[in-house]
Design a protein around this motif. Structure first.
Motif, short mmCIF file in Angstrom:
data_model
loop_
_atom_site.label_atom_id
_atom_site.label_comp_id
_atom_site.label_asym_id
_atom_site.label_seq_id
_atom_site.Cartn_x
_atom_site.Cartn_y
_atom_site.Cartn_z
N UNK A 297 0.98 -1.24 0.47
CA UNK A 297 0.26 0.19 0.07
C UNK A 297 1.16 1.33 -0.25
N UNK A 298 0.27 1.79 -1.34
CA UNK A 298 2.17 3.48 -1.43
C UNK A 298 1.09 4.08 -0.38
N UNK A 299 -0.22 4.06 0.05
CA UNK A 299 0.00 4.95 1.72
C UNK A 299 0.31 4.44 2.65
N UNK A 300 0.45 3.25 2.54
CA UNK A 300 0.79 3.20 4.41
C UNK A 300 -0.67 3.30 5.05
N UNK A 301 -2.03 2.69 4.01
CA UNK A 301 -3.34 2.77 5.51
C UNK A 301 -3.78 1.84 5.77
N UNK A 302 -2.50 0.43 5.32
CA UNK A 302 -3.74 -0.50 6.23
C UNK A 302 -2.68 -1.17 7.65
N UNK A 303 -3.03 -2.39 7.99
CA UNK A 303 -2.10 -2.86 9.39
C UNK A 303 -2.77 -3.40 10.34
N UNK A 304 -2.23 -4.73 10.77
CA UNK A 304 -3.00 -5.36 11.09
C UNK A 304 -2.83 -4.73 12.84
N UNK A 305 -4.11 -5.63 13.09
CA UNK A 305 -4.85 -4.97 14.90
C UNK A 305 -5.97 -6.13 15.12
N UNK A 306 -5.81 -6.02 16.78
CA UNK A 306 -6.50 -7.05 17.07
C UNK A 306 -8.33 -6.01 17.75
#
Ligand code: SF4
Ligand code: SF4
Ligand code: SF4
Length: 324
Positions: A297-306
């Motif tokens: 993702x070029x926007x750093x819009x995603x991540x892992x989350x609990x």
């Protein structure tokens, strides 16, 4: 004369040069959870092997996830490859061949019916039912010995899912596996497929069948993950338990610009932005938590989350008629 500042400090913020500690939360939780499980099983059963077994798997997956978080984008897949290799070869070689256990789904059925609580039963309960409630299909992205081989094939970029109900084949495969073991056990009194020499034969034949079918499907459909998408029987319990997974991919709708890079590179054909833009985490039970979408993702819009939400909504990219 004015001193020049190093180029790297002008082009890249410090937070991006070093892996932030936050990114190591998930690897740390996974590593500690496995060691905790191993410790609890050692204390309750008296088998020190349980501590070694689960500790090793947790360390391998935790280190792989940690490397994935720490390495630069182009090198991230190395972390996942390492975890797949460490866990896959350990379970295949140590637990199944040396330990003479059938770790295939048939071994689980044999163990369950005959009351032989051996590695396959524990493995399925932990990795395929209880584990996914916490960590989703982390098994599929980071530990499966079938995908350890299939991911080496050249068709990493999927063209999308086949139209129709091909994904239901895995339910038929699941039923056939259960039916075969039931028939042998009830009809012929045969129950030797869980542990011992016969179990190793079952395991090797089962794996040869999986590898042959997986490689054949990958070449026929030009998709490394075709076996996972259409025929793997293990996906059946995994999909069920993953509905309740605490760990999922989360996105920031304000950052997403709809470039679709994540969809094009998702090995499981998940339409990630369709969840993110509706304020949901990725609720698909097809997600293997490989994190490819996060890293591209070029926007750093995603991540892992609990978090707590109910999965099961599969929004998938389908093949166009020219790709079918
Ligand atoms: S779907 Fe089956 S073959 Fe694919 S990664 Fe998961 S367990 Fe392994
Ligand atoms: S890659 Fe990132 S910005 Fe592009 S569609 Fe996916 S989430 Fe949005
Ligand atoms: S949604 Fe992201 S983490 Fe899940 S399978 Fe696709 S690329 Fe991997």
């Amino acid at each position: 004369m004015q001193r020049q500042r190093p180029l790297v400090s002008r082009t890249m913020p410090a937070s991006r040069r070093l892996p932030s500690l936050r990114k190591l939360i998930v690897p740390g939780v996974v590593l500690l959870a496995f060691w905790g499980l191993g410790f609890a099983m050692w204390q309750s059963s008296g088998y020190l092997t349980a501590l070694f077994f689960f500790g090793y798997i947790g360390t391998a997956v935790g280190v792989g996830l940690g490397l994935y978080a720490a390495l630069p984008k182009q090198k991230k897949p190395l972390g996942r490859r390492l975890a797949l290799l460490l866990v896959g070869t350990f379970l295949f070689g140590f637990a199944a061949l040396l330990g003479q256990e059938n770790m295939q789904i048939e071994g689980f059925w044999f163990g369950l019916f005959t009351g032989v609580i051996q590695a396959a039963v524990i493995h399925y309960l932990i990795a395929k039912l209880l584990g996914p409630v916490l960590f989703g299909r982390l098994w599929c992205g980071w530990a499966c010995w079938t995908v350890m081989i299939l991911d080496l094939l050249p068709f990493k970029r999927s063209s999308g899912r086949l139209k129709g109900r091909w994904g239901r084949l895995r339910y038929a495969h699941f039923g056939l596996s259960l039916g075969l073991v039931l028939l042998l056990w009830v009809g012929f009194g045969y129950g030797a497929g869980a542990a011992g020499r016969a179990a190793v034969v079952w395991f090797l034949i089962g794996n040869l069948f999986y590898y042959a079918l997986g490689i054949g499907l990958a070449y026929a459909l030009r998709d490394n993950r075709a076996f996972c998408k259409y025929v793997c029987p293990v996906a059946v319990p995994l999909k069920l338990a993953t509905r309740f997974a605490l760990l999922k991919v989360k996105g920031d709708p304000a950052r997403c610009n709809g470039c679709d890079a994540c969809i094009k590179l998702c090995p499981m054909d998940i339409r990630i932005p369709d969840y993110i833009l509706h304020g949901e985490r990725v609720l698909s039970t097809e997600c293997s938590l490989c994190q490819t979408c996060i890293s591209v993702c070029p926007q750093d819009a995603l991540k892992l989350s609990f978090g707590i939400d109910l999965g099961g909504k599969d929004l998938l990219r389908q093949r166009t008629s020219t790709q079918a």
